[in-house]
Design a protein around this motif. Sequence first.
Motif, PDB file in Angstrom:
ATOM      1  N   UNK A 180      10.176   3.893   0.735  1.00  0.00           N
ATOM      2  CA  UNK A 180       9.461   4.124  -0.618  1.00  0.00           C
ATOM      3  C   UNK A 180       8.393   3.624  -0.684  1.00  0.00           C
ATOM      4  N   UNK A 181       8.262   2.252  -0.328  1.00  0.00           N
ATOM      5  CA  UNK A 181       7.114   1.452  -0.362  1.00  0.00           C
ATOM      6  C   UNK A 181       6.130   1.959   0.323  1.00  0.00           C
ATOM      7  N   UNK A 182       6.386   2.698   1.658  1.00  0.00           N
ATOM      8  CA  UNK A 182       5.359   2.955   2.353  1.00  0.00           C
ATOM      9  C   UNK A 182       4.809   4.306   1.889  1.00  0.00           C
ATOM     10  N   UNK A 183       5.636   5.008   1.212  1.00  0.00           N
ATOM     11  CA  UNK A 183       5.219   6.614   0.284  1.00  0.00           C
ATOM     12  C   UNK A 183       3.973   6.293  -0.440  1.00  0.00           C
ATOM     13  N   UNK A 184       3.953   4.729  -1.036  1.00  0.00           N
ATOM     14  CA  UNK A 184       2.748   4.463  -2.002  1.00  0.00           C
ATOM     15  C   UNK A 184       1.906   3.640  -1.010  1.00  0.00           C
ATOM     16  N   UNK A 185       1.745   3.572   0.233  1.00  0.00           N
ATOM     17  CA  UNK A 185       1.035   2.436   1.001  1.00  0.00           C
ATOM     18  C   UNK A 185      -0.314   2.454   0.449  1.00  0.00           C
ATOM     19  N   UNK A 186      -0.948   3.659   0.227  1.00  0.00           N
ATOM     20  CA  UNK A 186      -2.237   3.825  -0.038  1.00  0.00           C
ATOM     21  C   UNK A 186      -2.557   3.182  -1.229  1.00  0.00           C
ATOM     22  N   UNK A 187      -1.767   3.307  -2.377  1.00  0.00           N
ATOM     23  CA  UNK A 187      -2.068   2.555  -3.770  1.00  0.00           C
ATOM     24  C   UNK A 187      -1.824   1.097  -3.334  1.00  0.00           C
ATOM     25  N   UNK A 188      -0.856   0.784  -2.512  1.00  0.00           N
ATOM     26  CA  UNK A 188      -0.686  -0.723  -2.430  1.00  0.00           C
ATOM     27  C   UNK A 188      -1.687  -1.346  -1.628  1.00  0.00           C
ATOM     28  N   UNK A 189      -2.343  -0.507  -0.698  1.00  0.00           N
ATOM     29  CA  UNK A 189      -3.598  -1.046  -0.081  1.00  0.00           C
ATOM     30  C   UNK A 189      -4.681  -1.411  -0.922  1.00  0.00           C
ATOM     31  N   UNK A 190      -4.894  -0.359  -1.714  1.00  0.00           N
ATOM     32  CA  UNK A 190      -5.855  -0.629  -2.931  1.00  0.00           C
ATOM     33  C   UNK A 190      -5.797  -1.649  -3.651  1.00  0.00           C
ATOM     34  N   UNK A 233       5.553 -11.129  -5.292  1.00  0.00           N
ATOM     35  CA  UNK A 233       4.408 -10.216  -4.667  1.00  0.00           C
ATOM     36  C   UNK A 233       4.517  -8.644  -5.434  1.00  0.00           C
ATOM     37  N   UNK A 234       5.946  -8.388  -5.554  1.00  0.00           N
ATOM     38  CA  UNK A 234       6.168  -7.283  -6.237  1.00  0.00           C
ATOM     39  C   UNK A 234       5.504  -6.945  -7.407  1.00  0.00           C
ATOM     40  N   UNK A 235       5.581  -7.913  -8.201  1.00  0.00           N
ATOM     41  CA  UNK A 235       5.145  -8.086  -9.791  1.00  0.00           C
ATOM     42  C   UNK A 235       3.593  -7.981  -9.692  1.00  0.00           C
ATOM     43  N   UNK A 267      -2.230 -14.220   0.776  1.00  0.00           N
ATOM     44  CA  UNK A 267      -3.502 -14.286   1.105  1.00  0.00           C
ATOM     45  C   UNK A 267      -3.928 -14.139   2.800  1.00  0.00           C
ATOM     46  N   UNK A 268      -2.998 -14.837   3.327  1.00  0.00           N
ATOM     47  CA  UNK A 268      -2.849 -14.623   4.950  1.00  0.00           C
ATOM     48  C   UNK A 268      -2.594 -13.439   5.696  1.00  0.00           C
ATOM     49  N   UNK A 269      -1.388 -12.740   5.174  1.00  0.00           N
ATOM     50  CA  UNK A 269      -1.156 -11.420   5.773  1.00  0.00           C
ATOM     51  C   UNK A 269      -1.289 -10.279   5.072  1.00  0.00           C
ATOM     52  N   UNK A 270      -1.422 -10.372   3.807  1.00  0.00           N
ATOM     53  CA  UNK A 270      -1.547  -9.218   2.827  1.00  0.00           C
ATOM     54  C   UNK A 270      -0.407  -8.794   2.092  1.00  0.00           C
ATOM     55  N   UNK A 271      -0.560  -8.292   1.123  1.00  0.00           N
ATOM     56  CA  UNK A 271       0.714  -7.829   0.358  1.00  0.00           C
ATOM     57  C   UNK A 271       1.673  -7.040   1.127  1.00  0.00           C
ATOM     58  N   UNK A 272       1.170  -5.702   1.508  1.00  0.00           N
ATOM     59  CA  UNK A 272       1.911  -4.805   2.231  1.00  0.00           C
ATOM     60  C   UNK A 272       2.855  -5.474   3.347  1.00  0.00           C
ATOM     61  N   UNK A 273       2.359  -5.979   4.273  1.00  0.00           N
ATOM     62  CA  UNK A 273       2.774  -6.541   5.487  1.00  0.00           C
ATOM     63  C   UNK A 273       4.038  -7.532   5.117  1.00  0.00           C
ATOM     64  N   UNK A 274       3.525  -8.480   4.232  1.00  0.00           N
ATOM     65  CA  UNK A 274       4.659  -9.412   3.883  1.00  0.00           C
ATOM     66  C   UNK A 274       5.770  -8.615   3.123  1.00  0.00           C
ATOM     67  N   UNK A 275       5.723  -7.664   2.253  1.00  0.00           N
ATOM     68  CA  UNK A 275       6.783  -7.111   1.658  1.00  0.00           C
ATOM     69  C   UNK A 275       7.724  -6.233   2.629  1.00  0.00           C
ATOM     70  N   UNK A 276       6.990  -5.809   3.527  1.00  0.00           N
ATOM     71  CA  UNK A 276       7.811  -4.905   4.537  1.00  0.00           C
ATOM     72  C   UNK A 276       8.679  -5.861   5.360  1.00  0.00           C
ATOM     73  N   UNK A 277       7.914  -6.887   5.770  1.00  0.00           N
ATOM     74  CA  UNK A 277       8.866  -7.952   6.543  1.00  0.00           C
ATOM     75  C   UNK A 277       9.970  -8.606   5.780  1.00  0.00           C
ATOM     76  N   UNK A 278       9.510  -8.722   4.488  1.00  0.00           N
ATOM     77  CA  UNK A 278      10.270  -9.486   3.757  1.00  0.00           C
ATOM     78  C   UNK A 278      11.657  -8.573   3.435  1.00  0.00           C
TER      79      UNK A 278
END
Length: 573
Positions: free
Chosen positions: A379-389, A318-320, A269-280
């Motif tokens: 790999x996750x970044x290749x679908x960043x647009x989908x993850x952003x949506x 977060x991934x699920x 909720x605070x940082x967003x799905x993508x940033x948390x997964x990248x850092x994780x």
Amino acid sequence: MSAPHQRAASPFRQPKAVWAVAFACVISFMGIGLVDPILPALAESLHASPSQVSLLFSSYLIVTAVAMLIVGWVSSRIGAKRTLVTGLAIIVVFAALAGASGSINGIVGFRAGWGLGNALFIATSLAVIVASASGGFAGAIILYETALGLGIAVGPLLGGELGAISWRGPFFGVAVLMATALVATLAFVPALPRPERRTSPLAPITALRHRGLLTMGIMALLYNWGFFTMLGYAPYPMELSAHQLGLVFTGWGLLVAAFSVFFAPRLQARFGTAPVLYANLVGLGAVMAVIAAGVDTPRVVIVAVIVSGIFIGINNTLTTQAVMVVSPVERPVASSAYGFLRFIGGGLAPYVAGKLADATDLSVPFYLGAGTFLLAIPVLASGHGLLRDAEARLAGGAPAVPALTPVGRQAAAGPGPVVVAVGAHEGAAAVVDAAARLARDTGSPLEVVHVQRTAVVEELAADTETSDEARAAVVAHLDRLAAQGFAATGQILDSVGDHAAAGRVLARHAAEVHARAVAVGRSPRGPLAQFADGSLTTALTHAATCTVVLLGPADAPLPLTASTLVELRERPA
């Protein structure tokens, strides 16, 4: 109509059927970590190399992965309860056979059978708990998550205690406990209706044609490669007894459970799905690199393994959630396809790690595991647009991916409405009727928003109600109001994940329709459930740009003063 007084429901006040399945869940989730404390003892007692012992993970997970593809097909034909019972019975038989085996090859083979039973059980357990939760599905989901966390944490502890007696102890222990769960399931879980539509056995494979699901699945494969490399090989350099290993992995499991249930949604909720997964993923890569570099120092390995539980818990949740949103197919099908790729990565990793360790030294598999964590990032970044949506939808954005579906007539141009949000609980009608009185008093139209939630736990997702049931609930509200001479419009809010995410979606929608107020009822969920998956009301209050009104158990909304009524009447559309 007066709203009945509702006492906050405890997640532990559930029917016997829910408790029976929850107990079985605890034992099932013990299965992965249960053997960790006995790996060195197995290698010594059966004169096997670490690479041979690692096949206990490979056979178990690869069979689980393949079986995930057909579980939906099986369940849609014989029903959820029969699928569940069959899985439990298979686990009982093969766990006992593994304990009675006298060779490492025999145990590896019986663990494969155990994996089949595990797939049948885990793929249907969440759906059965939700369907059996007459006391409220929100509490049942919390109970399921509690069972998962308890199984992950207690599994290594039990494995260590029983393994200190004999390496056979954990296998026989699971057989006895799961037999108890099997009897309880047969006795207390009612027969459940079969799905109206049968699932094709090819549906999960076909679903992987969708880029979003495939991208997230490959990322999960790489993540699980690193995870199960650690789980399968970290016990050796620790140089601990079975009992001590059990304590180490219990500490690890407690962190997995805590960060999965309580902290991951808040970070999202605070940082967003993508940033948390990248850092994780960076964090996981760093932890694995520390293990590899310190493989000759037991204390370094012990601390690093325990700390990894933080990152693993966050990643699982977060991934699920992201998978369930980016995938355009039915959620049970998406869950099976994602679970297949996830477990395949976990199954292949121990086998490859064993070969590498035999050919080089023990640090190399850990360095490879660190590399797979980092490889998951592009790999996750290749679908960043989908993850952003997907992230925008969870947060209430992405107009291209609407989170609300209209039901009945559309709202005409006019003043801003009073929006009332309700879920599938027994007090929903009273909350809607109280909101209708508020709308009448302020001269506003009324919009009824029914929150349809999808529960997400690990790689599993279960709809708490079908789309038809959600639509029928909205229509029932609209028809009842029409009979009282009050015309209203309806919406279905499709919420994936925690309640706080639904609150943010609702706040955004209220701003878009220029709502004069958003009305919500007192939560029927207890404080534990609200702490675990967030509070819709709290998130709504923080994000809303209009007045938020809490509807109490009496006829009038609370708090609602004369000045508030004047404010709402004068609020521009």
